[in-house]
Design a protein around this motif. Structure first.
Motif, short mmCIF file in Angstrom:
data_model
loop_
_atom_site.label_atom_id
_atom_site.label_comp_id
_atom_site.label_asym_id
_atom_site.label_seq_id
_atom_site.Cartn_x
_atom_site.Cartn_y
_atom_site.Cartn_z
N SER A 1 0.83 -1.20 0.00
CA SER A 1 0.00 0.00 0.00
C SER A 1 0.86 1.26 0.00
CB SER A 1 -0.92 0.01 1.22
OG SER A 1 -1.83 -1.05 1.15
N SER B 1 -5.88 0.31 -6.69
CA SER B 1 -5.08 -0.16 -5.56
C SER B 1 -5.95 -0.51 -4.36
CB SER B 1 -4.02 0.87 -5.18
OG SER B 1 -4.63 2.03 -4.66
N SER C 1 2.25 1.82 -3.43
CA SER C 1 1.26 2.37 -4.35
C SER C 1 1.00 3.85 -4.07
CB SER C 1 -0.05 1.58 -4.29
OG SER C 1 -0.72 1.79 -3.08
#
Length: 116
Positions: free
Chosen positions: A33, A81, A36
């Motif tokens: 995460s 995402s 991203s």
């Protein structure tokens, strides 16, 4: 402003790579995460950092403008995402429930004392 954005991208990338190299599934998901987010900030910065500038060109005035294409790409990347993070969390949860541990074991043979 550019130094702040470049530092944010570097810190997010470093923290994401550090977390991906952990041997538990939850830090790996957090690391993905963060990576991203770093890519999103980088893409957003490619559209020029103009504070208070309109995103639309005016043919009568020469003004600095912000490119709207990276903003659209970042918005799409955020949605994708988020969906992929939800899928990875569900896969990690299923793996945890089936094996009773969230440790990522890279060896082929497991011993009985590896649960700790």
């Amino acid at each position: 402003m550019e130094l702040l954005v470049a530092s944010a991208v570097g810190i997010l990338t470093a923290a994401g790579i550090y977390l991906i190299l952990r041997q538990r599934t939850f830090p790996v998901i957090l690391g993905l995460s963060l990576l991203s987010y770093a890519v999103n900030v980088f893409l957003f910065a490619t559209g020029r950092l103009a504070v208070g500038a309109p995103p639309v060109l005016n043919k009568y005035k020469e003004v600095a403008y912000t490119d709207p294409l990276p903003q659209a790409l970042v918005l799409t990347a955020i949605v994708i995402s988020f969906g992929m993070t939800a899928v990875v969390v569900m896969i990690a949860l299923a793996s945890y429930l089936s094996s009773k541990t969230d440790k990522i074991n890279m060896t082929e043979e497991q011993t009985a004392g590896d649960d700790a």
